[in-house]
Design an enzyme around this catalytic site. Structure first.
Site, PDB file in Angstrom:
ATOM      1  N   HIS A   1       1.859   5.012   0.080  1.00 58.99           N
ATOM      2  CA  HIS A   1       3.327   5.091  -0.532  1.00 58.99           C
ATOM      3  C   HIS A   1       3.770   6.405  -0.732  1.00 58.99           C
ATOM      4  O   HIS A   1       4.966   6.514  -0.669  1.00 58.99           O
ATOM      5  CB  HIS A   1       3.384   4.120  -1.542  1.00 58.99           C
ATOM      6  CG  HIS A   1       3.107   2.727  -1.312  1.00 58.99           C
ATOM      7  ND1 HIS A   1       2.013   2.101  -1.527  1.00 58.99           N
ATOM      8  CD2 HIS A   1       4.093   1.648  -1.265  1.00 58.99           C
ATOM      9  CE1 HIS A   1       1.956   1.018  -1.046  1.00 58.99           C
ATOM     10  NE2 HIS A   1       3.343   0.411  -0.906  1.00 58.99           N
TER      11      HIS A   1
ATOM     12  N   ASP B   1       4.022  -1.354   8.638  1.00 58.65           N
ATOM     13  CA  ASP B   1       4.273  -1.262   7.377  1.00 58.65           C
ATOM     14  C   ASP B   1       5.592  -0.561   6.931  1.00 58.65           C
ATOM     15  O   ASP B   1       6.303  -0.149   7.948  1.00 58.65           O
ATOM     16  CB  ASP B   1       3.127  -0.636   6.495  1.00 58.65           C
ATOM     17  CG  ASP B   1       2.905  -0.772   5.009  1.00 58.65           C
ATOM     18  OD1 ASP B   1       3.837  -1.356   4.357  1.00 58.65           O
ATOM     19  OD2 ASP B   1       1.783  -0.591   4.524  1.00 58.65           O
TER      20      ASP B   1
END
Length: 593
Positions: A255, A331
């Site tokens: 992230h 993702d």
């Protein structure tokens, strides 16, 4: 004669129609609930299901969609033939839903669907129905459901994390979790669950996978994932194996950065690809999600290149060698793990050229859209690759019953979300997930009149949900009238740590609870634990999260772990202290005790 596209159109196009429909949806919930970090507020929202819904759920059976069906390829090909290049590219886009941009994304870009972030079930169902009414093609809706629908649906059933499920040793409960998750997702219009996690968690200090993984053993992962997927498919939910080719050996969080896993290809095959290989042989895969992780054994060179963009990972290994012909979804493109490697436009084109079918959560959808359109127009990307990706998206839609089953029945939602039968499955997993190590027989059980000091550590980090510490401390105070509870912040100072160490001398037992799901306990809290151990009063330690706390605090004895802060696990821990229960769970990861 109507065109094939007109045949599947649910409502005439038009911004005014969408706006009116959304206005109706907003009567259920005023506005989207943002992600909430405050644990107390989150728990309050999760408990906010109305009494009327609870009473109805207790008597009415939950909704269950039909099993995933074989796709109607005639419908798929008719629709595909009717779409322009731009409409095909739109079908490959799955942005995160928000009220500000959603209208234009449906009307102007003809997106294939949306990913929902945290919200209540009535809001999600209302938006789903409203958008299905106006979209020219039926939409696919998705959500991250690693811990049941409750991972993203505020009033949905929240399950313990995957590692807790593996600790329970119950494959039957894995299948039941899949069924429950499917029921609740389909009852509010969600068709795709992003899970199960196939990552082999071989790195104890992994900051982002950890208890999201089932195990550090590929065989265990495959068994539990298969049971979950079979349950979900039987109730009409598409599932997603993630994060290919593996996120379990990382020491960084994708992230916030691009992690590098520098293992040789033999280890990659033997450990991290093994769950995929086994499951591809045994059950048909619906979707695979890519990892924003760089594997130099696949992509050598000086430029960091995540698997999401990698021809070697997606094209050569997944598509050709492993013969995966299902749908490949990235993702989130909003994550630094992919943004640090390439611009949005370059990254999207590279990923689609490598075999990607769905671009998930692009931060600037027009830029991603235009990059693909220009790449085809300039001959840098074959139009046949766009057709292939769009066909796979349409196949998914057909498998879940679209376009026929686009409408969500509000009554089905009301009688399904947080159904008591669903909570019972989650609670059984939580109760059976408690494992023990280094237990001293003389320490437990604790006598009812004993003086107990409970030190409840504030949790570091958030993952889907963290149940409040009161799920343990409230029953503790009922079981032990002479107990004292002290809640401790992440940055507890040395003076307070010293004072608690002195205070521990006045008690018969010290109980420490840690709800942190990450492997590293904050340094200040570790100092406090050392002071408590130095007091000489027997210490019982409950990790309602990571099993790896023992590695950083090797002096701990009477170490218990539930691999999740689920309320059922916290309540079961009190029963262990009283002697009413004995931990029977297995350790799903290898730790030297």
């Amino acid at each position: 004669m109507h065109s094939p596209l007109a045949m599947v159109r649910l409502r005439p196009r038009g911004r005014w129609t969408l706006a009116a429909a959304l206005l109706l949806a907003m009567t259920a919930t005023a506005q989207e609930i943002e992600t909430i970090d405050d644990v107390g507020r989150e728990a309050e929202l999760r408990a906010a299901t109305t009494e009327a819904t609870r009473e109805q759920s207790a008597t009415a059976p939950p909704f269950q969609a039909p099993p995933l069906r074989e796709p109607d390829m005639e419908w798929v090909e008719h629709v595909l033939d009717s779409l322009t290049l731009e409409e095909k590219i739109g079908q490959m886009m799955m942005p995160v839903w928000n009220e500000r941009a959603g209208m234009a994304q449906v009307t102007d870009y003809k997106v294939g669907g949306f990913c929902f972030s945290a919200n209540r079930s009535d809001y999600i169902a209302g938006v789903s129905n409203s958008l299905q009414l106006v979209s020219e093609l039926p939409l696919l809706f998705s959500a991250d459901c690693e811990a049941g629908s409750g991972a993203r649906v505020r009033d949905g059933t929240a399950f313990p994390m995957n590692m807790a499920l593996a600790a329970s040793g119950r494959l039957d409960l894995a299948r039941e979790q899949g069924i429950v998750t499917a029921r609740e997702c389909r009852a509010i219009g969600i068709h795709i669950a992003f899970g199960p996690v196939l990552d082999t968690n071989t790195e104890p200090i992994n900051p982002i996978i950890g208890i999201r993984a089932y195990s550090d053993d590929p065989e265990t992962i495959a068994r539990y994932a298969r049971a979950y997927v079979e349950g979900a498919a039987s109730a009409g939910l598409l599932t997603t194996f993630k994060h290919f080719p593996g996120h379990g050996a990382t020491t960084g969080d994708s992230h916030h950065m691009l992690p590098v896993v520098d293992v040789d290809c033999a280890e990659l095959d033997r450990v991290h690809l093994a769950p995929y290989e086994k499951l591809f042989r045994e059950i048909p895969g619906s979707l695979v999600m890519t990892a924003h992780v760089w594997y130099p054994c696949l992509d050598p060179g000086t430029r960091p290149w995540p698997a999401t963009l990698s021809q070697a990972a997606l094209g050569d290994v997944l598509r050709q060698r492993m013969r995966f012909d299902g749908t490949l979804v990235s993702d989130s493109f909003a994550m630094r793990g992919v943004q640090d490697a390439a611009s949005l436009g370059e990254g999207v084109v590279a990923s689609v050229a490598a075999g990607l079918d769905i671009v998930l959560m692009p931060p600037r959808l027009p830029e991603a859209f235009e990059a693909l359109r220009a790449a085809v127009a300039e001959g840098r990307l074959d139009a046949a690759r766009i057709d292939e990706a769009t066909r796979r998206v349409l196949v998914l839609k057909s498998r879940v019953g679209l376009p026929e089953a686009a409408w969500v029945d509000p009554d089905a939602r009301a009688r399904t979300i947080a159904h008591p039968d669903h909570a019972a499955v989650a609670e059984e997993i939580g109760q059976q997930a408690l494992a023990a190590a280094r237990v001293q027989d003389s320490v437990l059980p604790i006598a009812r009149d004993a003086r107990v000091l409970c030190v409840a550590l504030e949790a570091s980090g958030r993952i889907f949900y963290i149940h409040p510490a009161t799920r343990f401390t409230d029953p503790l105070l009922e079981a032990f009238p002479n107990a004292v509870v002290r809640e401790v912040e992440l940055d507890v100072d040395e003076e307070e740590a010293h004072a608690l160490g002195i205070a521990a001398l006045q008690f018969d037992r010290v109980v420490v609870t840690n709800r942190g799901w990450r492997p590293n306990t904050p340094p200040a809290q570790r100092v406090l634990i050392e002071r408590l151990l130095e007091s000489g009063t027997p210490v019982v330690y409950f990790s309602f999260g990571s099993p790896y706390h023992l590695l950083e605090m090797p002096a701990l004895q009477n170490y218990y772990c539930s691999f999740s802060s689920h309320y059922a696990s916290q309540a079961e821990a009190v029963r262990v202290l009283t002697g009413e229960s004995r931990p029977m769970a297995r350790w799903p990861v290898e730790i030297s005790f």
